[in-house]
Design a protein around this motif. Structure first.
Motif, mmCIF file in Angstrom:
data_model
loop_
_atom_site.group_PDB
_atom_site.id
_atom_site.type_symbol
_atom_site.label_atom_id
_atom_site.label_comp_id
_atom_site.label_asym_id
_atom_site.label_seq_id
_atom_site.Cartn_x
_atom_site.Cartn_y
_atom_site.Cartn_z
ATOM 1 N N SER A 51 4.136 54.836 -11.906
ATOM 2 C CA SER A 51 4.517 55.860 -10.931
ATOM 3 C C SER A 51 5.314 55.281 -9.764
ATOM 4 O O SER A 51 5.946 56.032 -9.014
ATOM 5 N N VAL A 52 5.274 53.957 -9.616
ATOM 6 C CA VAL A 52 6.041 53.301 -8.551
ATOM 7 C C VAL A 52 7.519 53.322 -8.934
ATOM 8 O O VAL A 52 7.890 52.970 -10.053
ATOM 9 N N LYS A 53 8.364 53.732 -8.015
ATOM 10 C CA LYS A 53 9.779 53.912 -8.317
ATOM 11 C C LYS A 53 10.412 52.663 -8.915
ATOM 12 O O LYS A 53 11.247 52.745 -9.819
ATOM 13 N N GLY A 54 10.001 51.503 -8.437
ATOM 14 C CA GLY A 54 10.570 50.265 -8.950
ATOM 15 C C GLY A 54 10.215 49.968 -10.378
ATOM 16 O O GLY A 54 10.801 49.064 -11.006
ATOM 17 N N ASN A 55 9.262 50.731 -10.956
ATOM 18 C CA ASN A 55 8.844 50.520 -12.343
ATOM 19 C C ASN A 55 9.253 51.661 -13.266
ATOM 20 O O ASN A 55 8.803 51.719 -14.414
ATOM 21 N N TRP A 56 10.074 52.567 -12.789
ATOM 22 C CA TRP A 56 10.486 53.695 -13.626
ATOM 23 C C TRP A 56 11.238 53.236 -14.869
ATOM 24 O O TRP A 56 11.218 53.912 -15.896
ATOM 25 N N GLY A 73 2.955 43.423 -15.488
ATOM 26 C CA GLY A 73 1.992 42.477 -14.944
ATOM 27 C C GLY A 73 2.642 41.513 -13.965
ATOM 28 O O GLY A 73 2.093 41.238 -12.886
ATOM 29 N N ARG A 74 3.817 40.996 -14.326
ATOM 30 C CA ARG A 74 4.527 40.088 -13.423
ATOM 31 C C ARG A 74 4.898 40.792 -12.109
ATOM 32 O O ARG A 74 4.741 40.233 -11.021
ATOM 33 N N ARG A 75 5.373 42.025 -12.228
ATOM 34 C CA ARG A 75 5.760 42.767 -11.021
ATOM 35 C C ARG A 75 4.547 43.091 -10.155
ATOM 36 O O ARG A 75 4.610 43.005 -8.931
ATOM 37 N N ASN A 76 3.449 43.466 -10.798
ATOM 38 C CA ASN A 76 2.252 43.805 -10.037
ATOM 39 C C ASN A 76 1.682 42.590 -9.315
ATOM 40 O O ASN A 76 1.234 42.688 -8.163
ATOM 41 N N GLU A 77 1.672 41.462 -9.993
ATOM 42 C CA GLU A 77 1.170 40.241 -9.363
ATOM 43 C C GLU A 77 2.051 39.841 -8.176
ATOM 44 O O GLU A 77 1.548 39.384 -7.143
ATOM 45 N N ARG A 78 3.351 40.035 -8.314
ATOM 46 C CA ARG A 78 4.269 39.759 -7.208
ATOM 47 C C ARG A 78 3.975 40.675 -6.030
ATOM 48 O O ARG A 78 3.860 40.226 -4.881
ATOM 49 N N ASP A 79 3.827 41.966 -6.310
ATOM 50 C CA ASP A 79 3.567 42.930 -5.237
ATOM 51 C C ASP A 79 2.207 42.691 -4.594
ATOM 52 O O ASP A 79 2.046 42.817 -3.367
ATOM 53 N N ALA A 80 1.208 42.363 -5.432
ATOM 54 C CA ALA A 80 -0.131 42.125 -4.911
ATOM 55 C C ALA A 80 -0.142 40.928 -3.966
ATOM 56 O O ALA A 80 -0.785 40.953 -2.902
ATOM 57 N N ALA A 81 0.575 39.897 -4.356
ATOM 58 C CA ALA A 81 0.647 38.707 -3.499
ATOM 59 C C ALA A 81 1.296 39.027 -2.160
ATOM 60 O O ALA A 81 0.860 38.565 -1.103
#
Length: 547
Positions: free
Chosen positions: A340-345, A391-399
């Motif tokens: 749902s995050v625009k960067g992941n559309w 997963g890579r994008r989420n880990e980046r954002d989480a950090a």
């Protein structure tokens, strides 16, 4: 006749590995000795509670799982072998198995002897003889047979089963009683409530008299579905529990893990069943058999990519096939917060196109349609790539958002203003809740727009073969078939709608994305009269995207 509210701490372990039941047990004897007193139960979900997902849920604490609903009429049809095989694969020996039969270990976290047990197989039916015939085919591969008396979908209305039988008590009695009398295992029933508490209680008592050994009460009326789902009534469920002598499972309003004990306390039921809750977070039940243990947020609500990756891993350790529609359905739900995050559309669009080939149905070639063992490698690899990328994008954002762990995840939790429910960081598994429509919203919509909006979201047809102008009456008839999709010309934003038919095997109930093949291609056109739409001649198309 009721028992005190159970505590999750009393939950027992997995069943023994002895396959045949030495004697047919009933009520609480069956609940305790065969099922081992389950409190945490995964609901039957069409095209969603298939073997791989059942295994995933067991890894995360589920103690009893139901199969998807099986149509008894179709299951007994000797000419429809593909439906029977896809609905419950007896040949592979994995569904309903006590031990892992694959060469690869299924899971080190599931207790030995509980690969797919305890298991309840659910059927929908309106013919007692066909129901018995179907149940006889699976009775050696499960612990009980359940009758679906709760499905509220239009397909159930057309097929006359599920909640659309609830006014025919005589037929329901015969459906339950024929299994109670003739099976070597117990029969159970899952049902919806009536508006009136007293009528609901009398209904439950009738089900018990007919022979149901466990009752699952879904605390919603038949009309509560889709955007009108609303809250389930625990008051009705409590009244049922207090009025019968067999175990009762409560179903409804389970979004977060703390809802489980709240429901047990409020209803006094013997267990809690979850459907959508575990679809969006398969780890919903993790650790609940020991509530004294404090678990971190990343354990109770794991990163969405780790859940999705584990599900895909389980698919490849079994020979039982899983259709692409089921896999994509699970991935869209588990990954929903991140997609749902625009960067992941872009990843959402990629997932929508998985298994879709030009000119064919989902999966194209036969070897790409299902996964089991080594089949379907191409599209499964694409799913794995998508999951790894998110997963890579989420880990980046989480950090970034936690400043490399300096900011606790709990500080990032927000509260939705309309619902008052918690919204977790989007890389963590969490429930999806629908906002209730405003009062009389449906009536106002009908006055405003006389044409229902339906659009095929997928590959465009290269040309238009034939265009017919049709009126409202024709549209009303057309929209009831998945082969006649009507498009209103005055709509800029529309979404895919799938009107379910029995021909769509394994439909999820709110759109499964499987309606490929011969369907109508709807084309936009400028029409002066708002009551007139355009329908294009039926063509072969592929439908893609999240539903």
């Amino acid at each position: 006749m009721s028992t005190s509210s159970p505590s999750l701490a009393s939950t027992s372990t997995s069943p023994s590995t002895s396959t045949p039941h030495p004697r047919k047990l009933s009520g609480y004897d069956f609940y305790r000795e065969i099922l081992k007193s389950p409190k945490l139960i995964v609901a039957p979900m069409v095209d969603q509670s298939e073997l791989a997902y059942r295994r995933l849920c067991r890894e995360y604490g589920a103690e009893l799982v139901y199969t998807p609903m099986i149509n008894a009429k179709m299951f007994t049809d000797a000419t429809n072998k593909s439906y029977r095989h896809n609905a419950f694969d007896i040949v592979s020996g994995e569904e309903g198995a006590y031990t892992d039969l694959s060469t690869s270990a299924a899971s080190s976290t599931i207790a030995e002897g509980s690969y797919d047990r305890p298991l309840v197989v659910q059927f929908c039916a309106n013919d007692p003889e066909k129901l018995l015939q179907s149940a006889k085919m699976v009775e050696e591969h499960c612990d009980a047979v359940d009758i679906n008396l709760g499905c509220p979908q239009d397909i159930a209305k057309r097929g006359r089963y599920g909640s659309f039988l609830q006014d025919d008590w005589d037929l329901i009695y015969r459906l339950i009683n024929i299994l109670h009398t003739n099976l070597s295992i117990p029969v159970t029933a899952k049902f919806r409530i009536f508006d009136d508490v007293e009528k609901t209680v009398e209904y439950a008592k009738m089900l018990e008299r007919a022979g149901a050994q466990i009752l699952t009460c879904h605390g919603r009326i038949r009309e509560q579905r889709g955007v009108n789902t609303g809250l389930a009534s625990w008051r009705h469920i409590k009244a049922v529990k207090e009025s019968v002598s067999v175990p009762v499972f409560a179903n409804g309003n389970i979004l977060f893990r703390d809802d489980v004990q709240r429901c047990l306390d409020a209803t006094g039921c013997d267990g809690v069943m979850s459907a959508e809750g575990v679809l969006y977070n398969p780890a919903l039940f993790v650790g609940l058999n020991d509530p004294s243990t404090s678990l971190p947020l990343t354990t109770t609500n794991p990163p969405i990519h780790t859940l999705a990756a584990r599900y895909l891993e389980l698919l490849t350790t079994q020979t039982t096939k899983t259709p692409v529609s089921a896999v994509k359905g699970h991935l869209f739900k588990i990954l929903r917060p991140g997609l749902s995050v625009k960067g992941n559309w872009d990843l959402r669009d990629r997932l929508g196109k998985v298994g879709v080939k030009s000119g064919g149905g989902a999966g194209g070639a036969a070897e790409d349609r299902e996964i089991g063992g080594v089949r379907g490698v191409k599209w499964v690899k694409e799913c794995v790539d998508i999951v790894e990328e998110i997963g890579r994008r989420n880990e980046r954002d989480a950090a970034e958002l936690t400043q490399n762990g300096a900011v606790p995840l709990e500080d990032l939790i927000k509260v939705d203003e309309k619902s008052g429910l918690r919204v977790l960081p989007y890389w963590l598994a969490q429930p999806y809740f629908r906002a209730a429509p405003p009062p009389n919203a449906n009536a106002n919509e009908k006055k405003k727009k006389k044409v229902q909006v339906v659009v095929v979201k997928g590959r465009e047809a290269p040309d238009v073969m034939e265009v017919n102008r049709v009126g409202v009456n024709e549209q009303v008839r057309a929209k009831r078939s998945i082969e006649d999709l009507v498009l209103a010309s005055d709509v800029e934003e529309a979404r895919l709608k799938h009107e379910h038919e029995e021909r769509c095997e394994g439909c999820t109930g709110e759109g499964c994305g499987k309606n490929s093949g011969r369907v109508a291609v709807a084309a936009a056109a400028v029409v002066d009269d708002a009551e007139v739409a355009v329908v294009v001649k039926r063509r072969r198309v592929s439908i893609e995207g999240e539903v």
